[in-house]
Enzyme design. Structure first.
Site, PDB file in Angstrom:
ATOM      1  N   ASP A  58     -10.024  -1.469  -0.779  1.00 21.89           N
ATOM      2  CA  ASP A  58      -8.319  -1.668  -1.428  1.00 21.89           C
ATOM      3  C   ASP A  58      -8.171  -0.521  -2.379  1.00 21.89           C
ATOM      4  O   ASP A  58      -9.212  -0.078  -2.892  1.00 21.89           O
ATOM      5  CB  ASP A  58      -8.217  -2.963  -2.124  1.00 21.89           C
ATOM      6  CG  ASP A  58      -8.153  -4.118  -1.178  1.00 21.89           C
ATOM      7  OD1 ASP A  58      -8.274  -4.065  -0.071  1.00 21.89           O
ATOM      8  OD2 ASP A  58      -8.190  -5.503  -1.695  1.00 21.89           O
ATOM      9  N   ARG A  85      -5.561   1.819   6.374  1.00 21.27           N
ATOM     10  CA  ARG A  85      -4.289   0.756   5.824  1.00 21.27           C
ATOM     11  C   ARG A  85      -3.563   1.420   5.180  1.00 21.27           C
ATOM     12  O   ARG A  85      -3.684   1.581   4.155  1.00 21.27           O
ATOM     13  CB  ARG A  85      -5.099  -0.553   5.381  1.00 21.27           C
ATOM     14  CG  ARG A  85      -3.891  -1.506   5.066  1.00 21.27           C
ATOM     15  CD  ARG A  85      -4.497  -2.591   3.981  1.00 21.27           C
ATOM     16  NE  ARG A  85      -5.494  -3.519   4.247  1.00 21.27           N
ATOM     17  CZ  ARG A  85      -6.252  -3.908   3.380  1.00 21.27           C
ATOM     18  NH1 ARG A  85      -6.038  -3.630   2.123  1.00 21.27           N
ATOM     19  NH2 ARG A  85      -7.282  -4.775   3.940  1.00 21.27           N
TER      20      ARG A  85
HETATM   21  P1  FDA Z   1       8.760  -5.068   0.574  1.00 23.59           P
HETATM   22  O1  FDA Z   1       7.964  -5.308  -0.681  1.00 23.59           O
HETATM   23  O2  FDA Z   1      10.045  -4.183   0.694  1.00 23.59           O
HETATM   24  O3  FDA Z   1       9.029  -6.585   1.103  1.00 23.59           O
HETATM   25  C1  FDA Z   1       9.931  -6.775   2.415  1.00 23.59           C
HETATM   26  C2  FDA Z   1       9.943  -8.162   2.861  1.00 23.59           C
HETATM   27  O4  FDA Z   1       8.669  -8.885   2.903  1.00 23.59           O
HETATM   28  C3  FDA Z   1      10.697  -8.893   1.490  1.00 23.59           C
HETATM   29  O5  FDA Z   1      11.902  -8.803   1.644  1.00 23.59           O
HETATM   30  C4  FDA Z   1      10.223 -10.446   1.953  1.00 23.59           C
HETATM   31  O6  FDA Z   1      11.005 -11.111   3.117  1.00 23.59           O
HETATM   32  C5  FDA Z   1       8.493 -10.238   2.340  1.00 23.59           C
HETATM   33  N1  FDA Z   1       7.717  -9.929   1.111  1.00 23.59           N
HETATM   34  C6  FDA Z   1       7.062  -8.903   0.735  1.00 23.59           C
HETATM   35  N2  FDA Z   1       6.288  -9.410  -0.392  1.00 23.59           N
HETATM   36  C7  FDA Z   1       6.396 -10.852  -0.359  1.00 23.59           C
HETATM   37  C8  FDA Z   1       5.997 -11.883  -1.351  1.00 23.59           C
HETATM   38  N3  FDA Z   1       5.071 -11.549  -2.476  1.00 23.59           N
HETATM   39  N4  FDA Z   1       6.113 -13.049  -1.251  1.00 23.59           N
HETATM   40  C9  FDA Z   1       7.305 -13.400  -0.300  1.00 23.59           C
HETATM   41  N5  FDA Z   1       7.915 -12.624   0.601  1.00 23.59           N
HETATM   42  C10 FDA Z   1       7.571 -11.250   0.464  1.00 23.59           C
HETATM   43  N6  FDA Z   1      -1.165  -2.776  -1.989  1.00 23.59           N
HETATM   44  C11 FDA Z   1      -1.930  -1.880  -2.811  1.00 23.59           C
HETATM   45  O7  FDA Z   1      -1.462  -1.513  -3.858  1.00 23.59           O
HETATM   46  N7  FDA Z   1      -3.231  -2.056  -2.492  1.00 23.59           N
HETATM   47  C12 FDA Z   1      -3.913  -2.645  -1.515  1.00 23.59           C
HETATM   48  O8  FDA Z   1      -5.091  -2.202  -1.153  1.00 23.59           O
HETATM   49  C13 FDA Z   1      -3.074  -3.576  -0.770  1.00 23.59           C
HETATM   50  N8  FDA Z   1      -3.536  -4.350   0.262  1.00 23.59           N
HETATM   51  C14 FDA Z   1      -2.762  -4.922   1.142  1.00 23.59           C
HETATM   52  C15 FDA Z   1      -3.293  -5.461   2.336  1.00 23.59           C
HETATM   53  C16 FDA Z   1      -2.492  -6.032   2.875  1.00 23.59           C
HETATM   54  C17 FDA Z   1      -2.593  -6.805   4.361  1.00 23.59           C
HETATM   55  C18 FDA Z   1      -1.021  -6.203   2.822  1.00 23.59           C
HETATM   56  C19 FDA Z   1       0.011  -6.762   3.742  1.00 23.59           C
HETATM   57  C20 FDA Z   1      -0.232  -5.568   1.549  1.00 23.59           C
HETATM   58  C21 FDA Z   1      -1.430  -5.079   0.760  1.00 23.59           C
HETATM   59  N9  FDA Z   1      -0.625  -4.621  -0.365  1.00 23.59           N
HETATM   60  C22 FDA Z   1      -1.479  -3.566  -1.215  1.00 23.59           C
HETATM   61  C23 FDA Z   1       0.462  -4.795  -1.136  1.00 23.59           C
HETATM   62  C24 FDA Z   1       1.614  -3.847  -0.668  1.00 23.59           C
HETATM   63  O9  FDA Z   1       1.332  -2.589  -1.321  1.00 23.59           O
HETATM   64  C25 FDA Z   1       2.912  -4.602  -0.978  1.00 23.59           C
HETATM   65  O10 FDA Z   1       2.900  -4.695  -2.435  1.00 23.59           O
HETATM   66  C26 FDA Z   1       3.482  -5.792  -0.455  1.00 23.59           C
HETATM   67  O11 FDA Z   1       2.746  -5.825   0.883  1.00 23.59           O
HETATM   68  C27 FDA Z   1       4.873  -6.059  -0.072  1.00 23.59           C
HETATM   69  O12 FDA Z   1       5.468  -5.080   0.367  1.00 23.59           O
HETATM   70  P2  FDA Z   1       5.973  -5.031   1.677  1.00 23.59           P
HETATM   71  O13 FDA Z   1       5.602  -3.854   2.729  1.00 23.59           O
HETATM   72  O14 FDA Z   1       5.701  -6.220   2.349  1.00 23.59           O
HETATM   73  O15 FDA Z   1       7.546  -4.757   1.509  1.00 23.59           O
END
Ligand code: FDA
Length: 312
Positions: free
Chosen positions: A137, A188
């Site tokens: 990560d 990733r």
């Molecule tokens: P964004 O935050 O713009 O959200 C888009 C939509 O997704 C929201 O409108 C909502 O509908 C939904 N959503 C997002 N987060 C939500 C929540 N917490 N609860 C409910 N709904 C939510 N980060 C990092 O810094 N280092 C890492 O190693 C990882 N590893 C990782 C693995 C995997 C499999 C995922 C999916 C994510 C990570 N992350 C991470 C976290 C990533 O950086 C990010 O903070 C979250 O995925 C939220 O961003 P989105 O891309 O979903 O978009």
């Protein structure tokens, strides 16, 4: 702007030991109870494996993460390493997919680089022998350089069952993507979960999203089996359309989402024939991870409050 304020607020709360103590008593209880359960599979390996089995049965892939980070003593780093070794054995015995994610500060990166590398090597030795894939990560920006450097060193020493994470909010990420692609490493891509200064990271969602799409295209064109990790429907649609334009088959990349988030979208993508991997976090050290999830979407606080009020 609101995003930044909310993230900062929850990151501050994440450092509160009083809140952590209170939350730990009620957040994740046995038998599926507790307000953090939506995002945390449980405190034990058995609970995590049970969650993984259910997810696999619905046609998805999994990665297990024994939560923990920012340890400051060699004894803690050692304990985390032993936990991962035990986790690997139990996953292998259980027959679920052999895939784990971990953090370098969990293995002692705050003590020094050598401690975390030694611990990681112990884990990779067993993981390799048993055919595991290990994703490192990515943590906050003070660790970006050293994490990528450790990853590259291990890669050059023929540890090829490892992958790295890049964050689209960092200004440096397009350059890091080129480097990872040149190595042939599995990336990733995420937006990034930490509260970062403007000197290193884009502050506006529109910039983070635009970078996410640019990097996705780079990864699909030149990368090796990239993982597009997001719950954002716009990012997912953009990924699908770039892949279609480049005629990249659905088995050459995967989507990833976090346990308990957008389960509707997870199922919809599987039904459309896309690969979907769910990141399953578990373990007693769930508090900072949980607070990051609240910070991403303050509406979750309402959801958590409802859970707390309905608990006895
Ligand atoms: P964004 O935050 O713009 O959200 C888009 C939509 O997704 C929201 O409108 C909502 O509908 C939904 N959503 C997002 N987060 C939500 C929540 N917490 N609860 C409910 N709904 C939510 N980060 C990092 O810094 N280092 C890492 O190693 C990882 N590893 C990782 C693995 C995997 C499999 C995922 C999916 C994510 C990570 N992350 C991470 C976290 C990533 O950086 C990010 O903070 C979250 O995925 C939220 O961003 P989105 O891309 O979903 O978009």
């Amino acid at each position: 702007m609101l995003d930044v304020v909310s993230k900062a607020f929850f990151h501050t709360l994440a450092g509160s030991s009083t809140l952590k103590k209170m939350a730990s008593r009620y957040g994740v209880r046995p038998n599926g109870a507790g307000f953090a359960r939506r995002f945390i599979a449980g405190e034990t390996i058995e609970e995590a494996i049970a969650a993984a089995r259910a997810i696999q049965a619905s046609g998805m892939l999994i990665t297990l993460d024994q939560l923990g980070e920012s340890v400051t003593t060699a004894a803690e780093a050692d304990a985390a390493t032993r936990e991962y070794l035990a986790l690997i054995d139990q996953i292998a015995a259980s027959g679920i997919e052999r895939n784990v994610s971990l953090k370098l500060t969990q293995l002692g990166l705050n003590i020094d680089r050598a401690t975390s590398v030694d611990n990681l090597r112990k884990i990779l030795e067993k993981a390799d022998a048993l055919g595991f894939f290990v994703r490192i990560d990515m943590e906050d920006s003070p660790y970006t350089d050293v994490t990528l450097s450790i990853f590259e060193t291990l890669w050059q020493h023929d540890n090829r069952n490892i992958g790295v994470v890049l964050q689209s909010y960092l200004r440096r990420t397009e350059e890091d993507t080129r480097r990872a692609n040149a190595l042939g490493a599995r990336v990733r891509l995420v937006k990034g979960a930490y509260n970062e200064p403007r000197t290193v990271a884009f502050q506006h969602k529109s910039e983070v999203d635009a970078a996410f799409v640019r990097v996705t295209e780079r990864l699909l064109k030149d990368g090796v089996y990239p993982a597009i990790a997001t719950h954002d429907e716009k990012m997912i649609e953009a990924t699908k359309s770039v892949a279609a334009r480049l005629a990249i088959p659905k088995d050459k990349y995967e989507f990833q989402m976090l346990y308990g988030i957008r389960r509707d979208l997870q199922a919809a993508l599987v039904a459309e024939g896309y690969r979907m991997r769910i990141y399953i976090p578990f373990g007693p050290e769930w508090f900072p991870y949980f607070m990051r999830r609240l910070g991403e979407r303050p509406a979750n606080v309402g959801w958590v409050m409802k859970g707390i009020l309905s608990e006895r």
